[in-house]
Design an enzyme around this catalytic site. Structure first.
Site, PDB file in Angstrom:
ATOM      1  CB  CYS A  55      -0.047   8.650  -4.833  1.00 35.46           C
ATOM      2  SG  CYS A  55       0.369   7.247  -3.786  1.00 35.46           S
ATOM      3  CG  HIS A  88      -0.247   3.458  -2.111  1.00 36.78           C
ATOM      4  ND1 HIS A  88       0.941   3.172  -2.738  1.00 36.78           N
ATOM      5  CD2 HIS A  88      -1.073   2.417  -2.390  1.00 36.78           C
ATOM      6  CE1 HIS A  88       0.842   2.010  -3.358  1.00 36.78           C
ATOM      7  NE2 HIS A  88      -0.360   1.533  -3.164  1.00 36.78           N
ATOM      8  CG  HIS A  89       0.413   8.294   0.991  1.00 40.47           C
ATOM      9  ND1 HIS A  89       1.347   7.584   0.259  1.00 40.47           N
ATOM     10  CD2 HIS A  89       0.533   7.871   2.266  1.00 40.47           C
ATOM     11  CE1 HIS A  89       2.014   6.781   1.071  1.00 40.47           C
ATOM     12  NE2 HIS A  89       1.539   6.922   2.286  1.00 40.47           N
TER      13      HIS A  89
END
Length: 186
Positions: free
Chosen positions: A76, A78-79
């Site tokens: 991911c 985002h993280h």
């Protein structure tokens, strides 16, 4: 293309930032291991799906080609936590088909990048349309996201499902129904 030294430096800084000692015995080789890991799991950045989809075979009578339950692993964006699951792909050939392993390799090319599941599904579908000249493509991905399972909302086992349709699959609901039956969804 990967800057192994920068990844190692960043890993040492991360270890220090969370209160660890990068010189501790168990962590001495961690920066090098992490650098090798990122080169492997982000290796799709250095690949082009066209390479895998350029070899095709004549199949003028071919109907829908379905490959289901293709495992994939991605990160991911985002993280930087993993998400993983299964991809189900179908396409309608225009007289030529790709080798079956090439569909799985196409998923791998795009999964081995920092990703969003929604983008991953679309990239696979678009690559098949472009490089196979397919009449239509449908891609369904089911995945568990560790950013949802082990942090934040903490809901392990939750599946995110994405569906992307191109060409004939956008116009013909019967094709979509047939795809769902073939992948065991109806």
């Amino acid at each position: 293309m990967f800057d192994q030294e920068k990844i190692q430096q960043a890993t040492r800084l991360l270890l220090e930032a969370i209160g660890e000692d990068p010189q501790r015995e168990g962590l001495l080789d961690t920066p090098a291991r992490v650098a090798r890991m990122y080169e492997e799991i982000c290796g799709g950045m250095q690949q082009d799906a066209a390479e895998h989809l350029s070899t095709t075979f004549e199949a003028s009578e071919a109907g829908m080609v379905v490959e289901r339950d293709i495992p994939f692993y991605s990160l991911c964006e985002h993280h930087l936590l993993p998400f993983f699951g299964r991809a189900h792909i179908a396409y309608l050939p225009s007289g030529r088909v790709a080798g079956l392993s090439k569909l799985a390799r196409t998923v791998e090319v795009f999964a081995r990048r920092l990703q969003l599941q929604e983008r991953l599904s679309a990239q696979v579908a678009d690559a098949l349309m472009e490089h196979l000249g397919a009449k239509g493509v449908i891609v369904m991905m089911e995945a568990e996201h560790m950013c949802m399972s082990m942090r934040g909302v903490c809901k392990p086992g939750t599946q995110t499902v994405t569906l992307v349709k191109r060409g004939a699959f956008e116009q013909d609901p019967a094709l979509v129904d047939e795809f769902f039956r073939m992948v065991g969804q109806r």
